[in-house]
Design an enzyme around this catalytic site. Structure first.
Site, PDB file in Angstrom:
ATOM      1  N   CYS A  13       0.891  -1.219   0.015  1.00 48.25           N
ATOM      2  CA  CYS A  13      -0.011  -0.146   0.033  1.00 48.25           C
ATOM      3  C   CYS A  13       0.818   1.159  -0.034  1.00 48.25           C
ATOM      4  O   CYS A  13       0.259   2.339  -0.015  1.00 48.25           O
ATOM      5  CB  CYS A  13      -0.933  -0.196   1.088  1.00 48.25           C
ATOM      6  SG  CYS A  13      -2.089  -1.256   1.235  1.00 48.25           S
TER       7      CYS A  13
ATOM      8  N   CYS B 127      -3.028   8.427   6.749  1.00 41.10           N
ATOM      9  CA  CYS B 127      -1.592   8.283   6.930  1.00 41.10           C
ATOM     10  C   CYS B 127      -1.342   8.513   8.320  1.00 41.10           C
ATOM     11  O   CYS B 127      -0.250   8.078   9.012  1.00 41.10           O
ATOM     12  CB  CYS B 127      -0.941   8.973   6.075  1.00 41.10           C
ATOM     13  SG  CYS B 127      -1.119   8.912   4.442  1.00 41.10           S
TER      14      CYS B 127
END
Length: 203
Positions: A43, A112
């Site tokens: 990812c 994130c």
């Protein structure tokens, strides 16, 4: 047409990205009391968090990542925020708190910021396990996702890590969404986060 790149982040994000704090240069020489690894290279983001613990508090928090500007900046900020905190306080720090300290992140980059807090929790888990100590914090950070069956986000995460990487597999493993189905959207959002953290083919 101008070719000048536009910086879409806050000045605090820029500062922590360009001048990251508490980066882990040498894992062996740091002598961590606990370490946690989260994320998936599939990812694009992977995070290692290492901590030293003194008198029940985070004495030092170091990290390193293969990730974007948001992942770097948010973890740099987190490492400053948790230094000096008790293990309990540090365990409960949230992506929202980190993001607010940075002055905000673009909405599509919010995911994130979970790398740092997940890595920190994993490092605290590792410290407690290594020292034969009970983890009193786990239940207090669990949130009910499926009210009909009483399935928490932590139960979904555990099922995902055990190989249930689709909504149908989560239903089978936990019972979530098998009564009224209203929790499907929340469950699928957690699955997206888990895929980002661990990769879909982690098992």
């Amino acid at each position: 047409m101008s070719t000048k790149m536009q910086w879409v982040y806050t000045e605090k994000v820029k500062d922590h990205f360009v001048n990251p704090r508490n980066v882990l240069d040498d894992e062996d020489s740091f002598g961590a009391d606990g370490t946690g690894m989260v994320g998936s290279m599939a990812c694009g983001d992977q995070m290692l968090v290492a901590i030293k613990v003194r008198d029940g508090k985070i004495a030092e928090c170091r990290w390193k990542t293969y990730g974007c500007a948001s992942a770097i900046a948010s973890t740099s900020m987190m490492s400053e925020m948790v230094t000096g905190m008790s293990l309990e306080e540090a365990y409960h720090i949230t992506p929202k708190q980190i993001t607010e300290a940075l002055g905000g992140l673009p909405e599509h980059k919010f995911h994130c910021s979970v790398l740092g807090d997940k890595g920190l929790r994993a490092a605290i888990d590792d410290y407690l396990e290594k020292n034969g100590l009970e983890n009193p914090f786990t239940k207090s950070v669990a949130n009910i996702v499926c009210e009909c069956v009483g399935v928490t986000d932590q139960a979904i995460e555990a099922a995902y890590k055990a190989g249930a990487v689709s909504y149908e597999a989560i239903q089978k493993a936990t019972g979530a969404g098998t009564v009224c189905g209203k929790c499907r959207e929340k469950t699928e959002a957690i699955l997206e986060e888990m895929e980002h953290l661990y990769g879909k083919n982690h098992e």
